[in-house]
Design a protein around this motif. Structure first.
Motif, PDB file in Angstrom:
ATOM      1  N   GLN A 154       0.822  -1.202   0.000  1.00 51.22           N
ATOM      2  CA  GLN A 154       0.000   0.000   0.000  1.00 51.22           C
ATOM      3  C   GLN A 154       0.859   1.256   0.000  1.00 51.22           C
ATOM      4  O   GLN A 154       0.560   2.235  -0.702  1.00 51.22           O
ATOM      5  CB  GLN A 154      -0.943  -0.010   1.216  1.00 51.22           C
ATOM      6  CG  GLN A 154      -1.863  -1.229   1.282  1.00 51.22           C
ATOM      7  CD  GLN A 154      -2.728  -1.375   0.048  1.00 51.22           C
ATOM      8  OE1 GLN A 154      -3.200  -0.388  -0.502  1.00 51.22           O
ATOM      9  NE2 GLN A 154      -2.924  -2.610  -0.401  1.00 51.22           N
ATOM     10  N   ASP A 155       1.952   1.236   0.772  1.00 55.63           N
ATOM     11  CA  ASP A 155       2.851   2.401   0.805  1.00 55.63           C
ATOM     12  C   ASP A 155       3.471   2.637  -0.569  1.00 55.63           C
ATOM     13  O   ASP A 155       3.577   3.781  -1.039  1.00 55.63           O
ATOM     14  CB  ASP A 155       3.949   2.184   1.848  1.00 55.63           C
ATOM     15  CG  ASP A 155       3.398   2.158   3.264  1.00 55.63           C
ATOM     16  OD1 ASP A 155       2.262   2.636   3.463  1.00 55.63           O
ATOM     17  OD2 ASP A 155       4.101   1.651   4.160  1.00 55.63           O
ATOM     18  N   VAL A 157       2.334   1.695  -3.603  1.00 60.95           N
ATOM     19  CA  VAL A 157       1.325   2.152  -4.559  1.00 60.95           C
ATOM     20  C   VAL A 157       0.980   3.608  -4.310  1.00 60.95           C
ATOM     21  O   VAL A 157       0.817   4.410  -5.262  1.00 60.95           O
ATOM     22  CB  VAL A 157       0.079   1.257  -4.475  1.00 60.95           C
ATOM     23  CG1 VAL A 157      -1.058   1.827  -5.324  1.00 60.95           C
ATOM     24  CG2 VAL A 157       0.405  -0.165  -4.924  1.00 60.95           C
ATOM     25  N   SER A 158       0.865   4.017  -3.043  1.00 58.55           N
ATOM     26  CA  SER A 158       0.526   5.403  -2.715  1.00 58.55           C
ATOM     27  C   SER A 158       1.604   6.370  -3.207  1.00 58.55           C
ATOM     28  O   SER A 158       1.305   7.413  -3.800  1.00 58.55           O
ATOM     29  CB  SER A 158       0.336   5.540  -1.196  1.00 58.55           C
ATOM     30  OG  SER A 158       0.104   6.893  -0.844  1.00 58.55           O
ATOM     31  N   VAL A 159       2.873   6.010  -2.983  1.00 55.20           N
ATOM     32  CA  VAL A 159       3.968   6.885  -3.426  1.00 55.20           C
ATOM     33  C   VAL A 159       4.006   6.971  -4.948  1.00 55.20           C
ATOM     34  O   VAL A 159       4.191   8.058  -5.521  1.00 55.20           O
ATOM     35  CB  VAL A 159       5.311   6.370  -2.860  1.00 55.20           C
ATOM     36  CG1 VAL A 159       6.478   7.137  -3.471  1.00 55.20           C
ATOM     37  CG2 VAL A 159       5.333   6.494  -1.352  1.00 55.20           C
ATOM     38  N   LYS A 161       1.525   6.579  -7.119  1.00 57.72           N
ATOM     39  CA  LYS A 161       0.400   7.372  -7.617  1.00 57.72           C
ATOM     40  C   LYS A 161       0.668   8.867  -7.459  1.00 57.72           C
ATOM     41  O   LYS A 161       0.286   9.673  -8.310  1.00 57.72           O
ATOM     42  CB  LYS A 161      -0.878   6.993  -6.870  1.00 57.72           C
ATOM     43  CG  LYS A 161      -1.479   5.666  -7.307  1.00 57.72           C
ATOM     44  CD  LYS A 161      -2.789   5.401  -6.582  1.00 57.72           C
ATOM     45  CE  LYS A 161      -3.428   4.096  -7.074  1.00 57.72           C
ATOM     46  NZ  LYS A 161      -4.709   3.826  -6.367  1.00 57.72           N
ATOM     47  N   ARG A 162       1.326   9.217  -6.350  1.00 61.68           N
ATOM     48  CA  ARG A 162       1.611  10.632  -6.117  1.00 61.68           C
ATOM     49  C   ARG A 162       2.728  11.149  -7.011  1.00 61.68           C
ATOM     50  O   ARG A 162       2.653  12.239  -7.565  1.00 61.68           O
ATOM     51  CB  ARG A 162       1.952  10.844  -4.637  1.00 61.68           C
ATOM     52  CG  ARG A 162       2.463  12.238  -4.308  1.00 61.68           C
ATOM     53  CD  ARG A 162       2.643  12.395  -2.814  1.00 61.68           C
ATOM     54  NE  ARG A 162       3.478  11.353  -2.252  1.00 61.68           N
ATOM     55  CZ  ARG A 162       4.822  11.403  -2.249  1.00 61.68           C
ATOM     56  NH1 ARG A 162       5.446  12.417  -2.815  1.00 61.68           N
ATOM     57  NH2 ARG A 162       5.511  10.428  -1.701  1.00 61.68           N
ATOM     58  N   ARG A 163       3.792  10.331  -7.164  1.00 59.70           N
ATOM     59  CA  ARG A 163       4.978  10.810  -7.874  1.00 59.70           C
ATOM     60  C   ARG A 163       4.903  10.556  -9.381  1.00 59.70           C
ATOM     61  O   ARG A 163       5.269  11.399 -10.188  1.00 59.70           O
ATOM     62  CB  ARG A 163       6.223  10.135  -7.298  1.00 59.70           C
ATOM     63  CG  ARG A 163       6.582  10.629  -5.913  1.00 59.70           C
ATOM     64  CD  ARG A 163       7.759   9.847  -5.357  1.00 59.70           C
ATOM     65  NE  ARG A 163       8.951   9.948  -6.199  1.00 59.70           N
ATOM     66  CZ  ARG A 163       9.839  10.941  -6.127  1.00 59.70           C
ATOM     67  NH1 ARG A 163       9.656  11.935  -5.258  1.00 59.70           N
ATOM     68  NH2 ARG A 163      10.890  10.949  -6.905  1.00 59.70           N
ATOM     69  N   PRO A 165       2.166   8.445 -11.744  1.00 61.96           N
ATOM     70  CA  PRO A 165       1.053   7.503 -11.956  1.00 61.96           C
ATOM     71  C   PRO A 165       1.229   6.616 -13.184  1.00 61.96           C
ATOM     72  O   PRO A 165       0.581   5.577 -13.272  1.00 61.96           O
ATOM     73  CB  PRO A 165      -0.158   8.444 -12.125  1.00 61.96           C
ATOM     74  CG  PRO A 165       0.256   9.749 -11.512  1.00 61.96           C
ATOM     75  CD  PRO A 165       1.725   9.854 -11.739  1.00 61.96           C
ATOM     76  N   SER A 262       8.627   2.641   1.138  1.00 63.52           N
ATOM     77  CA  SER A 262       8.311   3.961   0.583  1.00 63.52           C
ATOM     78  C   SER A 262       9.540   4.599  -0.042  1.00 63.52           C
ATOM     79  O   SER A 262       9.458   5.229  -1.107  1.00 63.52           O
ATOM     80  CB  SER A 262       7.753   4.866   1.682  1.00 63.52           C
ATOM     81  OG  SER A 262       6.560   4.335   2.213  1.00 63.52           O
ATOM     82  N   GLU A 266      10.101   5.925  -3.958  1.00 66.25           N
ATOM     83  CA  GLU A 266      10.600   7.248  -4.323  1.00 66.25           C
ATOM     84  C   GLU A 266      11.885   7.142  -5.136  1.00 66.25           C
ATOM     85  O   GLU A 266      12.128   7.931  -6.052  1.00 66.25           O
ATOM     86  CB  GLU A 266      10.837   8.074  -3.058  1.00 66.25           C
ATOM     87  CG  GLU A 266       9.565   8.436  -2.317  1.00 66.25           C
ATOM     88  CD  GLU A 266       9.826   9.347  -1.136  1.00 66.25           C
ATOM     89  OE1 GLU A 266      11.015   9.684  -0.915  1.00 66.25           O
ATOM     90  OE2 GLU A 266       8.867   9.729  -0.449  1.00 66.25           O
TER      91      GLU A 266
END
Length: 449
Positions: A154-155, A157-159, A161-163, A165, A262, A266
């Protein structure tokens, strides 16, 4: 009066077989803690040892296909936990434990096993920076090996999507703790490489990750099979296991280590805001460069306009140039003609030398000479052969039977015309012929001595 039935008579083999079946049915799977003793490792690769405590001991067999997964060096005196099934070796009637898994007993033992495997792989060169594969400059597709229900996924995928997609990810789900986790991770790494080779998935790299936990929780990432799968991977492997303070064997063998899941996301993805800013900066530079180029071309056009001359002057120059070229062409044509005429004369002279009549006369003369030489050679050969024939005839006359017969001797021949050499070969009444220097007579054998 009652009679008691006698027990069934069994052979030793039958009894041991029944006892083995009984033990295996009653103790299909057991976990035992004890101290290693009398460890033996024959060339077959199987391990045989004794597991004991203060008051008892049991013999154990750990076969090669199972003990290859052990990631520490077992030594006599080490406390271990083994899992397996109780059985009986029929040949000797020995009660034993068939081991399927072994690990050190206690956290201290796990740390010792970790350091032992780390030192072994480091000595083998598995951690060398020269062997690390570089990451692709533009990462488009990542194979993520982790638990599908863990927070690490989850961490990540979240990063992403933000940085960025647009990043494509494919999850290869595995267990990340427990006894089956190491085997699943090993197979997932091999599967990712196979998919990349088959071109069905254009993976750029593998991200091996999970969240934090205790040393026991992270232990699958310290297994030898996982380290070997990372070392043999054709795709670059990024390891992000646990928290920043956690280190695993997978981290040391991987091509790159990230402190957390995470941080790995990045590290592997560009920041779209930074890229947008960069694009705007480059766009401004491009606009300014185009403006400067247009200004420069405008100035060049003005200069060219000032340099334009009267077309009639240019036509006169071109006409003069045309005349010069015409005269040069005429001189070249005349020179070429002279060269061709000289070459033609040479070729005519060669044709005279190579004409058929001249060739025929030359070869006819050579043929006449060869015929004369052949005739002389034949005559010489015939003379030599005649002399040789006369010599051979003289030798033949000297060695022939006529010379012997002329001295008064005779030759006795049988009916087949063969010369008779021994009297013992003759029989009484046998018909013979006698040959003399002049004439022959018929003979009959009366007696022989």
């Amino acid at each position: 009066m009652t009679t008691q039935e006698s027990p069934q008579q069994l052979s030793v083999s039958q009894l041991n077989r029944l006892a083995k079946q009984l033990l295996e049915d009653c103790f299909a799977q057991v976990s035992v803690t004890g101290e290693l003793s009398t460890l033996s490792r024959p060339s077959s690769g199987h391990w045989y040892f004794t597991l004991k405590d203060e008051r008892a001991q049991i013999r154990c067999a750990f076969f090669r296909n199972r003990n290859m997964r052990v990631n520490f060096q077992p030594q006599p005196g080490l406390q271990v936990v083994v899992r397996g099934k109780v059985s009986l070796y029929e040949g000797r009637g020995d009660y034993q434990l068939i081991v399927e898994h072994m690990q050190p007993a206690g956290a201290g033992a796990l740390a010792a096993a970790f350091e032992a495997l780390k030192a072994e792989l480091q000595a083998a060169g598995w951690f060398d920076s020269a062997l690390k594969k570089p990451l692709p400059p533009a990462i488009k597709h990542i194979a993520i090996i982790t638990s599908p229900t863990g927070a690490a996924l989850q961490d990540i995928v979240s990063v992403l999507k933000r940085r960025w997609p647009a990043m494509k990810v494919t999850l290869l789900p595995v267990l990340v703790q427990g006894e089956q986790a190491a085997g699943q991770i090993q197979r997932a790494i091999a599967q990712a490489n196979q998919l990349a080779r088959s071109a069905s998935h254009n993976f750029d790299l593998i991200l091996l990750t999970r969240g934090g936990g205790s040393l026991e929780d992270l232990w699958p990432f310290n297994e030898r099979v996982v380290a070997e799968a990372i070392y043999q991977s054709e795709l670059p492997v990024v390891s992000a296991v646990g928290h920043e303070v956690d280190f695993s064997i997978a981290d040391f063998v991987a091509d790159l280590r990230a402190a957390t899941p995470s941080a790995a996301a990045e590290l592997l993805s560009p920041d779209q805001s930074e890229i947008n800013s960069r694009v705007q900066l480059l766009r401004g530079r491009l606009v300014r460069a185009q403006r400067r180029r247009l200004q420069h071309q405008r100035e060049q056009l003005q200069q060219l306009n000032r340099r334009i001359r009267d077309p009639r002057s240019r036509l006169r120059e071109q006409a003069q140039r045309l005349d010069e070229l015409e005269m040069r062409l005429r001189r070249q044509w005349q020179s070429s003609q002279r060269q061709r005429l000289a070459r033609l004369a040479g070729l005519q002279q060669q044709m005279l030398l190579l004409s058929p009549d001249r060739q025929h006369a030359t070869r006819l003369n050579a043929l006449t000479q060869l015929q004369a030489r052949l005739q002389r050679s034949v005559q010489e050969q015939m003379g030599r052969r005649a002399q040789q024939l006369q010599a051979l005839q003289s030798q033949l006359r000297q060695l022939g039977p006529e010379q012997t017969l002329s001295r008064g001797y005779a030759i006795v021949l049988d009916q087949q015309g063969r010369a008779v050499r021994r009297a013992a070969d003759l029989q009484q009444g046998q018909r013979l012929r006698g040959r003399f220097a002049e004439g022959q007579v018929a003979l009959t054998v009366d007696e022989s001595e």
